[in-house]
Design an enzyme around this catalytic site. Structure first.
Site, mmCIF file in Angstrom:
data_model
loop_
_atom_site.group_PDB
_atom_site.id
_atom_site.type_symbol
_atom_site.label_atom_id
_atom_site.label_comp_id
_atom_site.label_asym_id
_atom_site.label_seq_id
_atom_site.Cartn_x
_atom_site.Cartn_y
_atom_site.Cartn_z
ATOM 1 N N CYS A 112 0.815 -1.221 0.000
ATOM 2 C CA CYS A 112 0.000 0.000 0.000
ATOM 3 C C CYS A 112 0.850 1.274 0.000
ATOM 4 O O CYS A 112 0.326 2.373 -0.158
ATOM 5 C CB CYS A 112 -0.955 -0.010 1.183
ATOM 6 S SG CYS A 112 -1.901 -1.532 1.236
ATOM 7 N N HIS A 250 -3.395 6.849 2.490
ATOM 8 C CA HIS A 250 -3.827 5.584 1.911
ATOM 9 C C HIS A 250 -5.213 5.262 2.458
ATOM 10 O O HIS A 250 -5.452 5.358 3.667
ATOM 11 C CB HIS A 250 -2.822 4.492 2.288
ATOM 12 C CG HIS A 250 -3.327 3.111 2.044
ATOM 13 N ND1 HIS A 250 -3.905 2.737 0.847
ATOM 14 C CD2 HIS A 250 -3.357 2.008 2.843
ATOM 15 C CE1 HIS A 250 -4.269 1.467 0.928
ATOM 16 N NE2 HIS A 250 -3.951 1.004 2.114
ATOM 17 N N ASN A 280 -10.237 -0.442 -0.109
ATOM 18 C CA ASN A 280 -8.774 -0.367 -0.027
ATOM 19 C C ASN A 280 -8.187 -0.942 -1.319
ATOM 20 O O ASN A 280 -8.265 -2.145 -1.560
ATOM 21 C CB ASN A 280 -8.316 -1.168 1.201
ATOM 22 C CG ASN A 280 -6.802 -1.202 1.340
ATOM 23 O OD1 ASN A 280 -6.067 -0.827 0.428
ATOM 24 N ND2 ASN A 280 -6.342 -1.671 2.482
HETATM 25 N N1 COA Z 1 -18.261 -9.345 9.244
HETATM 26 C C1 COA Z 1 -18.685 -9.710 10.460
HETATM 27 N N2 COA Z 1 -17.838 -10.100 11.431
HETATM 28 C C2 COA Z 1 -16.538 -10.094 11.150
HETATM 29 C C3 COA Z 1 -16.032 -9.714 9.908
HETATM 30 C C4 COA Z 1 -16.955 -9.327 8.923
HETATM 31 N N3 COA Z 1 -16.582 -8.937 7.690
HETATM 32 N N4 COA Z 1 -14.693 -9.808 9.939
HETATM 33 C C5 COA Z 1 -14.338 -10.225 11.160
HETATM 34 N N5 COA Z 1 -15.476 -10.424 11.891
HETATM 35 C C6 COA Z 1 -15.573 -10.865 13.261
HETATM 36 C C7 COA Z 1 -14.421 -11.742 13.675
HETATM 37 O O1 COA Z 1 -14.629 -13.073 13.263
HETATM 38 C C8 COA Z 1 -14.449 -11.588 15.156
HETATM 39 O O2 COA Z 1 -15.461 -12.423 15.665
HETATM 40 P P1 COA Z 1 -15.251 -13.208 17.067
HETATM 41 O O3 COA Z 1 -15.072 -12.133 18.091
HETATM 42 O O4 COA Z 1 -16.511 -13.978 17.190
HETATM 43 O O5 COA Z 1 -14.032 -14.045 16.862
HETATM 44 C C9 COA Z 1 -14.901 -10.143 15.370
HETATM 45 O O6 COA Z 1 -15.528 -9.738 14.144
HETATM 46 C C10 COA Z 1 -13.777 -9.201 15.687
HETATM 47 O O7 COA Z 1 -12.733 -9.467 14.756
HETATM 48 P P2 COA Z 1 -11.463 -8.567 14.722
HETATM 49 O O8 COA Z 1 -10.563 -9.029 13.623
HETATM 50 O O9 COA Z 1 -10.873 -8.509 16.114
HETATM 51 O O10 COA Z 1 -12.124 -7.198 14.330
HETATM 52 P P3 COA Z 1 -11.568 -5.757 14.464
HETATM 53 O O11 COA Z 1 -12.441 -4.989 15.374
HETATM 54 O O12 COA Z 1 -10.079 -5.732 14.711
HETATM 55 O O13 COA Z 1 -11.816 -5.200 12.995
HETATM 56 C C11 COA Z 1 -10.581 -4.807 10.970
HETATM 57 C C12 COA Z 1 -11.194 -5.847 11.887
HETATM 58 C C13 COA Z 1 -9.920 -5.528 9.819
HETATM 59 C C14 COA Z 1 -11.702 -3.922 10.436
HETATM 60 C C15 COA Z 1 -9.579 -3.953 11.800
HETATM 61 O O14 COA Z 1 -8.694 -4.792 12.511
HETATM 62 C C16 COA Z 1 -8.792 -3.056 10.927
HETATM 63 O O15 COA Z 1 -9.320 -2.099 10.411
HETATM 64 N N6 COA Z 1 -7.510 -3.322 10.757
HETATM 65 C C17 COA Z 1 -6.680 -2.626 9.812
HETATM 66 C C18 COA Z 1 -6.708 -3.432 8.566
HETATM 67 C C19 COA Z 1 -6.349 -2.675 7.357
HETATM 68 O O16 COA Z 1 -6.885 -1.645 7.083
HETATM 69 N N7 COA Z 1 -5.443 -3.271 6.619
HETATM 70 C C20 COA Z 1 -4.980 -2.778 5.412
HETATM 71 C C21 COA Z 1 -3.868 -1.845 5.687
HETATM 72 S S1 COA Z 1 -2.965 -1.629 4.283
#
Ligand code: COA
Length: 323
Positions: A112, A250, A280
Site C-alpha cells: 500500500c 492511503h 482499499n
Molecule cells: N463481518 C462480520 N464479522 C466479522 C467480519 C466481517 N466482515 N470480519 C471479522 N469479523 C468478526 C471476527 O470473526 C471476530 O469475531 P469473534 O469475536 O466472534 O471471533 C470479530 O468480528 C472481531 O474481529 P477482529 O478481527 O478482532 O475485528 P476488528 O475490530 O479488529 O476489525 C478490521 C477488523 C480488519 C476492520 C480492523 O482490525 C482493521 O481495520 N484493521 C486494519 C486493517 C487494514 O486496514 N489493513 C490494510 C492496511 S494496508
C-alpha cells in the site's frame, strides 16, 4: 536545482461495483459491520480486466491530457502487488500498449506504500539527471489475491489504478519525503507465499496465494507510524500544518485515518477520503484519490499537499508535494 514536478492525475476503475449487502450474500457479514468498522460501503471489482488493463487506461488519459508523445517518456515505474505476470512486469505491458518505446520500465512491490515508493524512485532518477519525463502508476486487482471465503479480509479490498506524470522542473514538485520499512513485522500482512517445487527441493511444499492479515496489528502500526512520519516531513521541510491544503492518506480504513487525524490535531476538512466508494485498493489508493480530487477541482497550482501510504512489508512513506 532540479525538482520533480507532478503534472496530471488520472485513474481507472472497473465499472462493476459490489455493495456490502452483495458481500453479505457470500460471507457471514453485514453492511452494518463493514461500514461501522471500515467506512467502506461499496467497491469496484474487476469482472474481466487485469492490473495492466486498468493501468493502461489511466496512463493513456495522462499522456493524452498532457499532450506528451509516448516516445518522450523516459521511465515507467508501477507500484503493484497484483501484477498480471511475474514477468513481463506490468510496467512493460503498459509501455508496449502505449508505445513508450524509449522508456525503461519496472514494477515496484511495496504494497500500500507502492505508489509513494514509486514516486520517490522516479524522483531520484529525475534528480540524477538521466530521466526528464516519467510515468508513475499504482495499479491493483486485489480481488485475484483475496480469499473470498475469509470475511475478515474480503470485505476490505477493491480494484483500480491511478497515476501521475513527472517532469524535471525548477519549481514545485516533490519537496520532502520520509520513507520506512519494518520487515520484523512483515508477517502481519502477507500474500503469495511460495516454496520451491523442484525435484531437488527437500522442504515442505507450501503456498498461500491469498492476502492474510492480522488486522489489529496493522491498525496499531498504521496509527502509530503514519502520524510520526507526517510530523517528520513537516519538521524536515519547515512546513506548518496550516500551510498544508490537503492530506491524502492511503484509503485503508476510516477508523485508521480518523485516529491519524486526531493524533495530528489536523481539521477533518484537510483529509480527502473516498474509501466509502472505493475500498482499499492498496498501491492504487493514493493516485485514485488524487485523480478524483483533481476532477473535482480541489487541486490548485501552488497548493502543498501531503500524501502518505502504509501497509504490507511493513512499509510506510509520506511525501510533501507542491502542485
Ligand atoms: N463481518 C462480520 N464479522 C466479522 C467480519 C466481517 N466482515 N470480519 C471479522 N469479523 C468478526 C471476527 O470473526 C471476530 O469475531 P469473534 O469475536 O466472534 O471471533 C470479530 O468480528 C472481531 O474481529 P477482529 O478481527 O478482532 O475485528 P476488528 O475490530 O479488529 O476489525 C478490521 C477488523 C480488519 C476492520 C480492523 O482490525 C482493521 O481495520 N484493521 C486494519 C486493517 C487494514 O486496514 N489493513 C490494510 C492496511 S494496508
Amino acid at each position: 536545482m532540479i525538482i520533480s514536478r507532478i503534472i496530471g492525475f488520472e485513474s481507472a476503475l472497473p465499472p462493476f461495483t459490489v455493495t456490502n449487502d452483495d458481500l453479505a450474500k457470500i460471507v457471514d457479514t453485514s453492511d452494518e459491520w463493514i461500514s461501522s468498522r471500515t467506512g467502506i460501503r461499496t467497491r469496484h471489482l474487476t469482472a474481466d480486466q487485469n492490473t495492466s488493463d486498468l493501468c493502461i487506461i489511466a496512463a493513456e488519459k495522462l499522456l493524452k491530457k498532457a499532450g506528451w508523445a509516448p516516445e518522450s517518456v523516459d521511465l515507467i515505474v508501477l507500484g503493484s502487488v497484483s501484477p498480471d505476470y511475474t514477468t513481463p512486469r506490468t510496467a512493460c505491458l503498459v509501455q508496449e500498449a502505449l508505445g513508450c518505446k524509449n522508456a525503461f520500465c519496472f514494477d515496484l512491490a511495496a504494497a500500500c506504500s507502492g505508489f509513494i515508493y514509486s514516486l520517490s524512485v522516479a524522483d531520484k532518477f529525475i534528480k540524477a539527471g538521466g530521466v526528464k519525463r516519467a510515468l508513475v502508476l499504482g495499479g491493483e486487482t486485489l480481488s485475484k489475491i483475496t480469499d473470498w471465503s475469509d470475511r475478515s479480509t474480503c470485505v476490505l479490498f477493491g480494484d483500480g489504478a491511478g497515476g501521475v506524470l513527472m517532469e524535471a522542473s525548477e519549481e514545485g514538485g516533490i519537496l520532502c519525503e520520509d520513507i520506512h520499512s519494518d520487515g520484523s513485522k512483515g508477517m502481519a500482512l502477507t500474500a503469495g507465499y511460495r516454496t520451491n517445487k523442484s525435484p531437488y527441493y527437500k522442504g515442505e511444499p507450501k503456498s498461500s496465494e491469498f492476502i492474510d492479515m492480522n488486522g489489529r496489528e496493522v491498525f496499531t502500526f498504521a496509527t502509530r507510524k503514519v502520524p510520526e512520519s507526517i510530523k517528520t516531513v513537516l519538521e524536515k521541510s519547515g512546513t506548518a500544518m496550516e500551510d498544508i491544503r490537503y492530506i491524502v492518506l492511503h484509503q485503508a480504513n476510516t477508523r485508521i485515518n480518523d485516529v491519524i487525524a486526531r493524533k495530528l490535531k489536523a481539521p477533518a476538512e484537510k483529509f480527502f477520503t473516498n474509501i466509502d466508494r472505493i475500498g482499499n485498493t492498496s498501491g492504487a489508493s493514493v493516485p485514485i484519490a488524487l485523480a478524483e480530487m483533481n476532477e473535482k477541482g480541489l487541486l490548485k497550482k501552488g497548493d502543498k499537499i501531503l500524501i502518505s501510504g502504509f501497509g504490507g512489508g511493513l512499509t510506510w512513506a509520506t511525501m510533501l508535494i507542491e502542485l
